[in-house]
Design a protein around this motif. Structure first.
Motif, PDB file in Angstrom:
ATOM      1  N   CYS A 185      -9.479  -3.379  -9.387  1.00 64.81           N
ATOM      2  CA  CYS A 185      -9.802  -2.032  -8.751  1.00 64.81           C
ATOM      3  C   CYS A 185     -11.356  -1.940  -8.239  1.00 64.81           C
ATOM      4  O   CYS A 185     -12.079  -1.972  -9.161  1.00 64.81           O
ATOM      5  N   CYS A 194      -6.895   2.578  -8.607  1.00 68.09           N
ATOM      6  CA  CYS A 194      -6.787   3.529  -7.665  1.00 68.09           C
ATOM      7  C   CYS A 194      -5.099   3.100  -6.895  1.00 68.09           C
ATOM      8  O   CYS A 194      -4.925   4.204  -6.331  1.00 68.09           O
ATOM      9  N   CYS A 197      -7.335   0.797  -2.518  1.00 71.10           N
ATOM     10  CA  CYS A 197      -8.406   0.009  -2.114  1.00 71.10           C
ATOM     11  C   CYS A 197      -8.028  -1.476  -1.859  1.00 71.10           C
ATOM     12  O   CYS A 197      -6.892  -1.788  -2.051  1.00 71.10           O
ATOM     13  N   CYS A 200      -6.958  -3.560  -4.805  1.00 67.72           N
ATOM     14  CA  CYS A 200      -5.577  -2.904  -5.423  1.00 67.72           C
ATOM     15  C   CYS A 200      -4.535  -3.564  -4.498  1.00 67.72           C
ATOM     16  O   CYS A 200      -3.431  -4.075  -5.001  1.00 67.72           O
TER      17      CYS A 200
END
Ligand SMILES: [Zn+2]
Length: 210
Positions: A185, A194, A197, A200
């Protein structure tokens, strides 16, 4: 020449950890280098440190850079929000996690260390998904740097460059890389990714499509 010794750029993410495991499985002696530039995901350095230890590298160096070099990037600048992709649609082209010439800087420093230590091979874990959003992860970029470094006989290798993230994950599993011991991440809170993003998004997509 130190034939079996190589230098690896190690970030703490899936790609470079998988490459570390692969190089060790091939019997290479690895000197790992990581970079601190006040990146929002500096916790990755803890993961890099643990994996360097786990895979018994010869040496792990963390090179500190002035964050002002990269302050136009949302990955560094605290006043800039990283783009998020709650809709699950991957962006085309460059997005704001791009760090100005970061990979050229990193690889230049790796080349300095390689020449100093008389090592001919540098490894970097670019994958094919990276090349969609970051020009400095492409095979064109790689071959251009190798044109310069070729004069000193040092070669930069990116053995994962033709693999998608999904294929990197598959390789990781095959060679028993513990994905829980990596972090990808761009803006984790402590150890929690998270989920929104670009990094991710690409990782979760790769995991879900196994
Ligand atoms: Zn994230």
């Amino acid at each position: 020449m130190q034939k079996n010794k190589v230098i690896l750029l190690l970030s703490g993410g899936i790609d470079s950890t998988t490459l570390l495991a692969k190089l060790k499985a091939e019997g290479k002696e690895v000197i790992a280098i990581s970079f601190f530039y006040e990146q929002k995901h500096a916790i990755e350095l803890e993961y890099a440190k643990e994996n360097a230890k786990k895979y018994n590298v010869l040496e792990h160096r963390t090179i500190q850079l002035d964050s002002q070099l990269f302050s136009s990037s949302a990955l560094v600048n605290n006043n800039e929000k990283l783009s998020t992709y709650e809709n699950g649609i991957k962006p085309e082209g460059q997005e704001n996690a791009y760090v100005p010439y970061r990979n050229l800087v990193f690889l230049s420093l790796a080349l300095s260390l390689a020449e100093t230590k008389n090592i001919n091979d540098i490894y970097v874990a670019f994958n094919n998904d990276d090349s969609i959003n970051f020009w400095d992860c492409t095979s064109t970029f790689l071959s251009q740097i190798n044109t310069i470094s070729g004069t000193s006989k040092t070669k930069i290798h990116a053995p994962l460059i033709n693999l998608s993230k999904k294929e990197v994950v598959r390789l990781a599993k095959k060679i028993n890389v513990n994905l829980e011991e990596t972090i990808s991440c761009y803006q984790p809170t402590d150890n929690n990714e998270c989920g929104k993003c670009l990094s991710c998004l690409v990782k979760n997509d790769a995991l879900n499509r196994q």
